[in-house]
Enzyme design. Structure first.
Site: not given
Length: 318
Positions: A18, A100, A200-202
Site C-alpha cells: 500500500a 494486511c 513471502n517474508g524475510d
C-alpha cells in the site's frame, strides 16, 4: 508453475504494498528486468462506488500480462462485483488480501481480520471465483496470533472453492513485520494443498529466496520490503534462481539514474504536489547505504520543489 494460461516458471513476484507499488513503481521494477508485479491493494467498496482515486490505481495501460490486481473487503457480494470491474479494467488475475495487518483495515473486518472468520474468508473467495473467469489467488498470513494459527485450515478451504494460488507470509497478524518469518509454516501449507504456494517474508537478497524455496518446497517467492529503493532485487533474484549466478549490485550511478526515472514517472501520474510528497520516501530508500545518507535523508524530506529534489540527486553524482 502455471497460473491459468500463464507459465511463470519459478516466479519472483513484487509484493503488493500500500502506498508503494503504484504504477510508477511497477513500471520502474519492470524497466530494470522484473516481470511479475501486483497493484496496491484496492478497496472493493471504493471500486464499486467508482471512486476516482481508486480507479486511477487500476490504471494497467501498457503493463505486461499477467496483470494482477489485489482487492480487499469483507462482503462476498461486494468483492465479487469489484472483481468484475477489475477485469473490465484489463486485470488478468484477481488476488484477495487476507493478510494486511493495518488497524484501519482490520477494524472493518478486512485483511488479516479474515483470519479470525474462516467461513467469511472462504465465502469471499468462493464468490469471487464464481464471478470471474480468470485465476483467483489469495495472499494470507499464518494466523491472527500464535494461539490461532489457521493457515492449514484456511489454505485447504480456499483450495476447495477454486482458488488457484496462495501466497503465504510467514508471520501472524500480531507480529505485523517484527521478528522473523516462520518459513516452516510456509512448508506445511505447501504440503497441505496441491495448488501453487508462494513464500513471502524475510527475502532481502537472492540467496534468501533460494533458501526459502529449498526449505519449504514452495513454487516461487514474493519480495516486499526488500525491493524498497532496490527494484533490481526482483530481476537479480529471478536470475539467481534460474541460473545460479549472482548478478552485481547496481552502482551508485545506476541507482540515481533509475531513481530519477522513477521520479519522472511519479510526476507524470501524480502531478507535482502529490508526486513530490510520495517520491520523498522512495528517494530515501534509494540512497540507503550512501555516504552521508542521514544528512541526505534530512535534505530530501525538506524538499519543497521538483528542482530541489533533482538538485540533491545531481549532487550525489558529482
Amino acid at each position: 508453475m502455471k497460473l491459468g494460461d500463464y507459465d511463470l516458471g519459478v516466479p519472483v513476484f513484487l509484493a503488493p504494498l500500500a502506498g508503494v507499488t503504484d504504477k510508477a513503481f511497477r513500471e520502474t521494477v519492470c524497466s530494470v528486468g522484473g516481470k511479475y508485479v501486483w497493484t496496491e491493494m484496492i478497496s472493493d467498496k471504493a471500486l464499486t462506488y467508482q471512486n476516482s482515486r481508486t480507479l486511477s490505481m487500476l490504471d494497467l495501460h501498457g503493463e505486461a500480462e499477467p496483470r494482477i490486481v489485489q482487492l480487499f473487503g469483507s462482503d462476498p457480494e461486494t468483492m465479487a462485483r469489484a472483481a468484475v470491474l477489475a477485469i473490465e479494467c484489463s486485470a488478468n488475475v484477481i488476488d484477495i488480501n487476507m493478510g494486511c495487518p493495518a488497524q484501519k483495515i482490520v477494524k472493518n473486518q478486512e485483511g488479516s481480520a479474515l483470519l479470525k472468520d474462516l467461513p467469511r474468508a472462504q465465502a469471499i473467495a468462493s464468490a469471487v471465483v464464481q464471478a470471474v473467469d480468470v485465476p483467483v489467488t489469495v495472499k494470507m498470513r499464518l494466523g491472527w496470533d500464535d494461539n490461532k494459527m489457521v493457515a492449514l485450515e484456511l489454505a485447504k478451504g480456499l483450495e476447495s472453492v477454486g482458488v488457484q494460488m496462495l501466497t503465504v507470509h510467514g508471520r501472524t497478524r500480531e507480529q505485523f513485520y517484527s521478528g522473523y518469518a516462520d518459513w516452516d509454516w510456509i512448508g506445511r501449507v505447501k504440503q497441505e494443498v496441491s495448488i501453487p504456494v508462494i513464500g513471502n517474508g524475510d527475502v532481502f537478497k537472492p540467496e534468501d529466496a533460494s533458501r526459502l524455496i529449498e526449505q519449504t518446497g514452495c513454487d516461487g517467492v514474493m519480495i516486499g520490503r526488500g525491493a524498497l529503493g532496490n527494484p533490481w532485487l526482483i530481476l537479480r533474484t529471478q536470475h539467481f534462481l534460474n541460473c545460479g549466478e549472482l548478478l552485481p549490485e547496481p552502482t551508485k550511478e545506476e541507482r540515481i539514474h533509475i531513481a530519477l526515472q522513477h521520479f519522472d514517472r511519479v510526476l507524470r501520474y501524480k502531478g507535482e504536489r502529490i508526486g513530490l510528497n510520495e517520491m520523498r520516501k522512495h528517494a530515501v530508500w534509494y540512497i540507503k547505504g550512501f555516504s552521508k545518507a542521514a544528512q541526505l535523508r534530512d535534505e530530501i524530506m525538506q524538499t519543497k520543489t521538483i528542482e530541489e529534489m533533482r538538485t540533491i540527486f545531481s549532487r550525489i553524482l558529482e
